[in-house]
Design a protein around this motif. Structure first.
Motif, PDB file in Angstrom:
ATOM      1  N   SER A 134     -48.966 -14.599 -56.930  1.00  0.00           N
ATOM      2  CA  SER A 134     -49.197 -13.394 -56.423  1.00  0.00           C
ATOM      3  C   SER A 134     -49.784 -12.105 -57.123  1.00  0.00           C
ATOM      4  CB  SER A 134     -47.885 -12.866 -55.220  1.00  0.00           C
ATOM      5  OG  SER A 134     -46.935 -12.658 -56.287  1.00  0.00           O
ATOM      6  N   THR A 145     -48.420 -14.029 -49.524  1.00  0.00           N
ATOM      7  CA  THR A 145     -47.498 -13.962 -50.681  1.00  0.00           C
ATOM      8  C   THR A 145     -46.282 -14.278 -50.438  1.00  0.00           C
ATOM      9  OG1 THR A 145     -47.130 -11.573 -50.460  1.00  0.00           O
ATOM     10  CG2 THR A 145     -48.733 -11.993 -51.898  1.00  0.00           C
ATOM     11  N   ALA A 167     -42.878 -13.148 -54.036  1.00  0.00           N
ATOM     12  CA  ALA A 167     -43.666 -12.295 -54.796  1.00  0.00           C
ATOM     13  C   ALA A 167     -43.055 -11.204 -55.509  1.00  0.00           C
ATOM     14  CB  ALA A 167     -44.979 -11.709 -54.165  1.00  0.00           C
TER      15      ALA A 167
END
Lengths: 81, 303
Positions: free
Chosen positions: B175, B196, B199
């Motif tokens: 990410s 994401t 992340a």
């Protein structure tokens, strides 16, 4: 023509649901759009729409957003003129 | 316009590219089957970069558990997919801790107050991040080359599918790479949906770096925001017990981009476990969560 706005929600006291409904209602008022709001919190409906993200906003049987207030453009593209 | 799913993996060495992609695909199909949907998965690609830092991949044939190439966390189907529990106290505690950590480590302009502490932390725990975060190319040219190579793996895939609808899934350190690429290196490429999962984008040293890059790029006031390349959605999924994604609420830090796309955070339950040992950070667990599958199905069904 009346539009149907259904909100799949964990319950009537969910603050996020309330906030989203208030915001969409205001937008509809400002644009003179007629709509009927319905908060749904039954498992059967969650299963029907296969949604795990709440609140899910359904306008005229189309899922327009999951977990957040849809943009005005997205709302406009889903309503009946 | 065709649709494509592009994934980018996270930290540590990985199995060979095709095997990792296959396991990711199986995880998604497992999640789709659980929801009872019959959607057809579009083409799926993987921005694979483990070989740049590790050379040889983990081997499915390696039986020696002590070997560095032994795969200890392979794909296994979940016994049960459960609804995420709210963990209200834990959520509040984490948000409170986040505020304290930000206050201690971050200045108002997002620069770090004690830069040596995170540097040492990264050096001791995350060698890949150390290579990627190296900014002194004069003294460490090799690290910079490797970082550029990692970025170019993702950029070339995005370029290849630039005329298609792209659903970009980034896990863990992936990410950070994806965010860099979308914000600073290839901002003209259009991504339909950015996802994401697990992340670490909210970690102070990551925020500080993004802010610094933003400042040098724009030469104006610092603004943390959704990359302009993201045109419709940015969804962030985190398990409350995931120790990498401690900041599960990125919407506190990242504002909307010019198109009004703001990150939507969702807490999920990552059910991955192997030999009875759970790993709440594992990508296979995230890829089969019903919440992720929901947004993927929306993307596939979108006209």
């Amino acid at each position: 023509m009346k539009n149907s706005v259904e909100i799949l929600s964990p319950g009537p006291n969910c603050w996020k649901t309330k906030k989203i409904i208030k915001s969409i209602e205001r937008f509809f008022e400002e644009n003179s759009i007629e709509a009927e709001f319905r908060v749904i919190n039954t498992i059967d409906d969650f299963v029907k729409y296969r949604t795990w993200i709440l609140p899910t906003i359904i306008i005229n049987n189309e899922i327009v957003a999951r977990g957040y207030r849809p943009s005005n453009n997205k709302i406009l593209s889903s309503i009946k003129k | 316009m065709a649709k494509v799913i592009i994934a980018i993996h996270g930290l540590r060495n990985k199995p060979p590219k095709n095997l990792l992609l296959e396991w990711g695909r199986k995880s998604i199909l497992e999640g789709i089957a659980y929801l009872g949907s019959e959607v057809k998965l579009p083409k799926m690609e993987l921005a694979y970069w483990a070989d740049i830092l590790h050379g040889q991949p983990l081997s499915p044939d390696e039986k020696d558990t002590k070997s560095p190439y032994f795969i200890d966390e392979y794909y296994v189907p979940s016994r049960k997919i459960k609804k995420v529990e709210s963990h209200i106290i834990r959520q509040r505690l984490l948000l409170f801790l986040k505020k304290i950590i930000y206050r201690i480590f971050l200045k108002k302009d997002f620069s770090l107050r004690f830069p040596k502490i995170p540097k040492k932390f990264i050096h001791n725990n995350f060698s890949e991040l150390e290579v990627y975060f190296n900014e002194n190319c004069e003294t460490n040219e090799k690290a910079c080359k490797r970082r550029d190579e990692i970025n170019s793996r993702l950029i070339s895939l995005l370029e290849k599918y630039k005329n298609d609808e792209i659903f970009l899934v980034a896990h863990s350190m992936g990410s950070i790479i994806a965010f860099d690429v979308l914000s600073f290196l290839a901002p003209d490429i259009r991504i339909n949906t950015f996802v994401t999962m697990g992340a670490p984008l909210g970690a102070p040293f990551v925020l500080s770096r993004i802010a610094r890059l933003n400042k040098s790029k724009l030469q104006e006031h610092i603004k943390l925001q959704t990359p302009e390349a993201v045109s419709k959605h940015w969804y962030n999924f985190a398990d409350i017990k995931d120790s990498i994604a401690i900041d599960y609420k990125l919407s506190d830090e990242f504002k909307a981009n010019k198109k009004g796309v703001k990150v939507q955070d969702f807490l999920v339950l990552n059910t991955y476990q192997i030999n009875g040992k759970p790993n709440h950070h594992k990508s296979f667990g995230y890829l089969r969560t019903p919440e992720f599958i929901n947004v993927l199905i929306d993307f596939i069904n979108e006209k």
